[in-house]
Design a protein around this motif. Structure first.
Motif, short mmCIF file in Angstrom:
data_model
loop_
_atom_site.label_atom_id
_atom_site.label_comp_id
_atom_site.label_asym_id
_atom_site.label_seq_id
_atom_site.Cartn_x
_atom_site.Cartn_y
_atom_site.Cartn_z
N THR A 111 -27.82 7.16 -19.38
CA THR A 111 -27.68 6.04 -18.46
C THR A 111 -28.15 4.76 -19.13
N GLU A 112 -27.80 3.63 -18.53
CA GLU A 112 -28.23 2.35 -19.10
C GLU A 112 -29.75 2.21 -19.08
N PHE A 115 -30.69 3.76 -22.24
CA PHE A 115 -30.12 3.01 -23.36
C PHE A 115 -30.97 1.78 -23.68
N ARG A 116 -31.52 1.17 -22.66
CA ARG A 116 -32.34 -0.03 -22.87
C ARG A 116 -33.58 0.27 -23.69
N LYS A 123 -28.80 1.61 -31.18
CA LYS A 123 -27.78 1.25 -30.19
C LYS A 123 -26.40 1.07 -30.83
N SER A 128 -19.94 2.22 -25.05
CA SER A 128 -19.98 2.13 -23.59
C SER A 128 -18.82 2.91 -22.98
N SER A 157 -21.47 3.16 -16.12
CA SER A 157 -22.49 2.35 -16.78
C SER A 157 -23.26 3.14 -17.84
N THR A 158 -22.74 4.31 -18.22
CA THR A 158 -23.41 5.12 -19.24
C THR A 158 -22.93 4.77 -20.64
N TYR A 159 -23.64 5.34 -21.63
CA TYR A 159 -23.30 5.14 -23.04
C TYR A 159 -23.23 6.51 -23.72
N HIS A 220 -21.58 -3.06 -14.53
CA HIS A 220 -22.73 -3.81 -15.04
C HIS A 220 -22.36 -4.39 -16.40
N ILE A 222 -22.33 -4.89 -20.25
CA ILE A 222 -22.51 -3.96 -21.36
C ILE A 222 -23.53 -4.53 -22.33
N ASP A 223 -24.44 -3.70 -22.80
CA ASP A 223 -25.43 -4.13 -23.78
C ASP A 223 -24.70 -4.66 -25.02
#
Length: 259
Positions: A111-112, A115-116, A123, A128, A157-159, A220, A222-223
């Motif tokens: 999940t994000e 990921f954060r 990363k 994404s 919203s997952t990676y 959301h 994306i990073d």
């Protein structure tokens, strides 16, 4: 977030779903046929041995990957997914969904929130899933639309971090060559249209229809460090003819400690 393993709609989906045995493996591997004795041994193992790690792989996702650094080398990927907890999934990836399918690799999905927490360089190995979900390219074959929609709400919203170890799209007969970091599509016009159409035909679905059905799924940001290939930052494995530097470092430490 709701855990889909315990929602009524997802449970019913598991009972009624199918969506398999319509995509054969890409390769035929060399080797002799299994003997009658081996068949009996395999049957006995199937009946008697505990396979707890495999029992959790109870969801099936079909999508597409490409080699990080080469978008034109694309392939369909059949994911069999195990949800470890609310924020972490692991998937075994096959080149088909029949009993002769070959394992192509693995994907880890987070999940994000998790990921954060990753370092910046880490990363860059992840992609994404927002476009894959919203475009309709990622599907969960065999379950009702309402259950698939709920699952995609979680995945949008997952990676993913994906490594392929057997490049069956290149018609290799054995899993040779370097493992490769894979990526997912992020915009219209990237995927091979014929590959997508062939997939839709086999599963009797419409990617366009799924895209429309998922318009209400919130997204959301994306990073910016994910999907690093878009900025020309490619990460891949390299096979070196020299001794592994980590081994040299380890040997050096051992030598110092013995003095």
């Amino acid at each position: 977030m709701k855990n889909l393993h315990f929602t009524g709609v997802f449970f019913l989906s598991l009972l009624s779903g199918c969506g398999g045995n319509n995509t054969p493996s890409n390769v035929t591997s060399p080797g002799d046929e299994k003997t009658a004795k081996e068949e009996i041994l395999n049957l006995g193992a199937d009946l008697l041995q505990n396979k707890s790690p495999l029992r959790g792989f109870n969801a099936y996702l079909d999508g597409f990957h490409f080699y990080n650094g080469n978008m034109y080398a694309q392939m369909e990927a059949h994911h069999y997914v195990n949800q470890l907890n609310e924020d972490l999934y692991q998937a075994i990836i096959f080149d088909g969904n029949g009993d002769k399918a070959k394992i192509m690799g693995v994907e880890y999905i987070i999940t994000e929130k998790l990921f954060r927490t990753l370092p910046a360089e880490e990363k860059k190995l992840w992609h994404s899933h927002r476009y894959e979900v919203k475009s309709g390219e990622l599907i969960a074959p065999g379950i009702p639309d309402i259950a698939e929609h709920e699952l995609m709400e979680k995945l949008v919203s997952t990676y993913g971090k994906t490594i392929h170890t057997w490049h069956t799209d290149q018609q290799r007969t054995l899993p040779i060559g370097s493992p490769m970091v894979m990526m997912g599509f992020t915009a219209d016009g990237q995927i091979n249209k014929q590959m997508l159409a062939d997939r839709d035909k086999r599963f009797k679905i419409s990617t366009i229809g799924k895209r429309k059905n998922r318009e209400d799924i919130p997204i959301h940001a994306i990073d910016p460090l994910a999907n690093a290939w878009q900025k020309g930052e490619i990460r891949q494995f390299v096979i070196s003819s020299k001794a592994d530097s980590a081994m040299h470092k380890h040997q050096g430490i051992m030598k110092k400690s013995s003095n």
